[in-house]
Design a protein around this motif. Structure first.
Motif, PDB file in Angstrom:
ATOM      1  N   TRP A 363       0.855  -1.186   0.000  1.00  0.00           N
ATOM      2  CA  TRP A 363       0.000   0.000   0.000  1.00  0.00           C
ATOM      3  C   TRP A 363       0.891   1.235   0.000  1.00  0.00           C
ATOM      4  O   TRP A 363       1.846   1.322   0.776  1.00  0.00           O
ATOM      5  CB  TRP A 363      -0.905   0.007   1.225  1.00  0.00           C
ATOM      6  N   VAL A 364       0.570   2.180  -0.879  1.00  0.00           N
ATOM      7  CA  VAL A 364       1.369   3.401  -1.009  1.00  0.00           C
ATOM      8  C   VAL A 364       0.496   4.609  -0.707  1.00  0.00           C
ATOM      9  O   VAL A 364      -0.598   4.751  -1.277  1.00  0.00           O
ATOM     10  CB  VAL A 364       1.965   3.541  -2.429  1.00  0.00           C
ATOM     11  N   TYR A 365       0.978   5.467   0.194  1.00  0.00           N
ATOM     12  CA  TYR A 365       0.299   6.727   0.500  1.00  0.00           C
ATOM     13  C   TYR A 365       1.181   7.864   0.009  1.00  0.00           C
ATOM     14  O   TYR A 365       2.330   8.000   0.437  1.00  0.00           O
ATOM     15  CB  TYR A 365       0.029   6.870   1.996  1.00  0.00           C
ATOM     16  N   ASP A 387      -4.779  11.995   7.830  1.00  0.00           N
ATOM     17  CA  ASP A 387      -5.433  11.119   6.858  1.00  0.00           C
ATOM     18  C   ASP A 387      -4.652   9.814   6.676  1.00  0.00           C
ATOM     19  O   ASP A 387      -5.237   8.742   6.520  1.00  0.00           O
ATOM     20  CB  ASP A 387      -5.578  11.831   5.509  1.00  0.00           C
ATOM     21  N   PHE A 388      -3.332   9.918   6.712  1.00  0.00           N
ATOM     22  CA  PHE A 388      -2.520   8.703   6.591  1.00  0.00           C
ATOM     23  C   PHE A 388      -2.713   7.792   7.793  1.00  0.00           C
ATOM     24  O   PHE A 388      -2.832   6.569   7.653  1.00  0.00           O
ATOM     25  CB  PHE A 388      -1.041   9.062   6.435  1.00  0.00           C
ATOM     26  N   LEU A 389      -2.754   8.367   8.984  1.00  0.00           N
ATOM     27  CA  LEU A 389      -2.977   7.572  10.193  1.00  0.00           C
ATOM     28  C   LEU A 389      -4.288   6.798  10.106  1.00  0.00           C
ATOM     29  O   LEU A 389      -4.357   5.610  10.449  1.00  0.00           O
ATOM     30  CB  LEU A 389      -2.984   8.477  11.421  1.00  0.00           C
ATOM     31  N   GLU A 390      -5.329   7.449   9.610  1.00  0.00           N
ATOM     32  CA  GLU A 390      -6.625   6.781   9.485  1.00  0.00           C
ATOM     33  C   GLU A 390      -6.573   5.682   8.435  1.00  0.00           C
ATOM     34  O   GLU A 390      -7.124   4.597   8.628  1.00  0.00           O
ATOM     35  CB  GLU A 390      -7.692   7.814   9.115  1.00  0.00           C
ATOM     36  N   ALA A 391      -5.900   5.954   7.317  1.00  0.00           N
ATOM     37  CA  ALA A 391      -5.805   4.962   6.244  1.00  0.00           C
ATOM     38  C   ALA A 391      -4.985   3.748   6.674  1.00  0.00           C
ATOM     39  O   ALA A 391      -5.324   2.609   6.350  1.00  0.00           O
ATOM     40  CB  ALA A 391      -5.192   5.601   4.993  1.00  0.00           C
TER      41      ALA A 391
END
Length: 483
Positions: A363-365, A387-391
């Motif tokens: 998975w890439v953010y 947003d990254f923490l949630e994803a």
């Protein structure tokens, strides 16, 4: 933390005294560490670790030339006397202060500070504030070993270090990752009061491990650990030498290895690397995934070239994805590292129970494309990672349920088969850069220069390493022919 902030500002202003004496920013923090150590040992009631006659009061009562001579002797003496921590901090210590008045002024001003309030807020926070101030000063060059606090805190929050785990940083710098991990564990165990006596002792003395190559930086790290009540084993040495093989297997590795190639382009003197290379990041990456316990996890800051470099780079990525589940890549914005122009990522992976086919998908953010231009005007904060923490999810191993956001989103999933079709190139982008591409939006000249120099160093290091391999192969063939 108002008092701590004020003291940090005052300490930094004292740098002027030393700069007038010809001392650089980094030398200043090292010199200040020697003097602050004596004062802080007095403030924390730990002067018993120092030999009598070599303590703060002994130095502070002197003035002028007599004080200067006593200080020089003290630095040499403490390098071989006192506790092991004292000796490590003062190993090969020497002063670069030339004028006795400079030392007297420094000692006098430090003695005037509000140490009572500093103790209440935490001397460790005070010292970390000083290190951050130094890293933020681009002229100091200290950004090479200082990872921004918001990034460290986000990574630790995701990795969820636990009591009883061995936590390692093989490129410890000033100890930021290790201290943040320890802080997280203290917060979840009521400052170790929820643990047994044996468990608490393990946390203070054995849980934290690591290695640091630069002796002056190692001093700063030991001071930082001490002020956070940690006696763990961050040792002085080269992780990419045989010394690194003796670091204990870890449940968790948190690290930001140094950028560039090995000094002189030489190969690491490790016998356990399958893929010798002068590229420090690729060498450190091998150390990290080989040094994880089964189901151990890691979060490592690495530059873009690790994701796309051919030859050895590709082999290292393949071994990583075989031995570990490389489940997440966070593409970091540019400009968040002080005095660095390289583009970076955080790789999150977990060591498998077996050594084959552990990566099913990556998975890439993308936090870089269309991100703000970070720097002193727009500092990085934890909120930028929300947003990254949630994803990412709650599971530190990356096993939470996740939702691909599609081509218009920042969060995408790529199967191992898709990555293989890309030639195992992990430099994956899909978002269109909507920022204006005018000359005004180009990085600062020093940032561009840093990028160019880093690329040149990497290329030169790889060429020298290849030359060494070819020479070694030729010598071996020559020997076999002679036999």
């Amino acid at each position: 933390m108002t008092i701590t902030h004020d003291i940090v500002q005052k300490l930094w202003k004292l740098c002027t005294l030393l700069r007038n004496d010809g001392v650089t920013y980094h030398q200043y923090v090292t010199e200040l560490t020697y003097i602050l150590f004596l004062k802080m040992m007095e403030e924390t009631g730990n002067e018993g670790q120092l030999p009598e006659g070599y303590r703060w009061g002994d130095l502070a009562k002197l003035k002028g030339l007599e004080q200067m001579e006593a200080y020089r002797h003290l630095l040499i003496h403490l390098g071989t006397h006192g506790s092991s921590r004292v000796q490590a901090i003062f190993a090969n210590a020497g002063t670069i202060i030339k004028q006795p008045k400079t030392l007297t002024d420094l000692v006098t001003e430090i003695d005037k500070l509000d140490w009572y309030s500093a103790r209440q807020e935490g001397l460790g926070d005070l010292y970390e504030g000083l290190l951050e101030k130094n890293a933020g000063e681009t002229k100091s060059g200290a950004g090479q070993y200082f990872t921004p606090r918001p990034l460290i805190d986000v990574i630790v929050k995701l990795m969820k270090p636990e009591a009883g785990e061995v936590i390692q940083d093989p490129a410890a710098g000033t100890g930021g990752f290790l201290i943040a991990a320890d802080r997280h564990i203290k917060e979840t165990t009521d400052d170790f009061f929820d643990l047994s006596t044996e468990q608490a002792e393990f946390q203070r003395n054995q849980a934290i491990t690591g290695m640091e190559l630069v002796q002056d930086t190692h001093r700063l790290c030991l001071m930082n650990l001490m002020l956070h009540s940690l006696e763990g084993g961050v040792v002085y040495g080269d992780t990419l030498s045989s010394a690194g093989e003796h670091l204990p297997k870890a449940n968790l590795v948190l690290s930001n290895p140094p950028f560039g190639s090995s000094s002189g382009g030489g190969l690491p003197s490790r016998n356990d690397f399958l893929h010798p290379t002068a590229n420090k990041q690729l060498a450190f990456l091998q150390h990290i995934y080989r040094g994880l316990k089964r189901d151990g996890r890691a979060a490592v800051v690495l530059p873009d070239n690790v994701l796309f470099e051919d030859n050895t780079g590709k082999l290292v990525r393949q071994e990583l994805m075989n031995k570990c589940s490389l489940h997440t890549i966070l593409r970091l914005p540019t400009g968040i590292f002080y005095a660095q122009g390289v583009k970076t990522n955080v790789l999150f992976f977990t060591r498998g129970q077996e050594d084959e086919n552990n990566t099913d998908a990556v998975w890439v953010y993308d936090l870089r494309t269309n991100a703000p231009k970070f720097g002193k005007r727009t500092p990085l904060t934890e909120a930028h990672f929300d947003d990254f923490l949630e994803a990412y999810g709650e599971d530190p191993h990356g096993r939470s349920q996740r939702q691909d956001q599609g081509e218009a989103g920042k969060w995408r999933c790529f199967t191992r088969e898709e990555i293989a079709k890309r030639g195992d190139n992990l430099d994956i982008t899909w978002l269109k850069d909507e920022s204006a591409s005018s000359a005004e939006d180009l990085p600062e000249p020093d940032v561009i220069a840093a990028q160019i120099m880093n690329n040149l160093r990497l290329a030169l290091g790889e060429m020298e390493a290849l030359s060494e391999i070819l020479e070694s192969t030729a010598d071996q063939e020559s020997t076999e022919t002679a036999e």
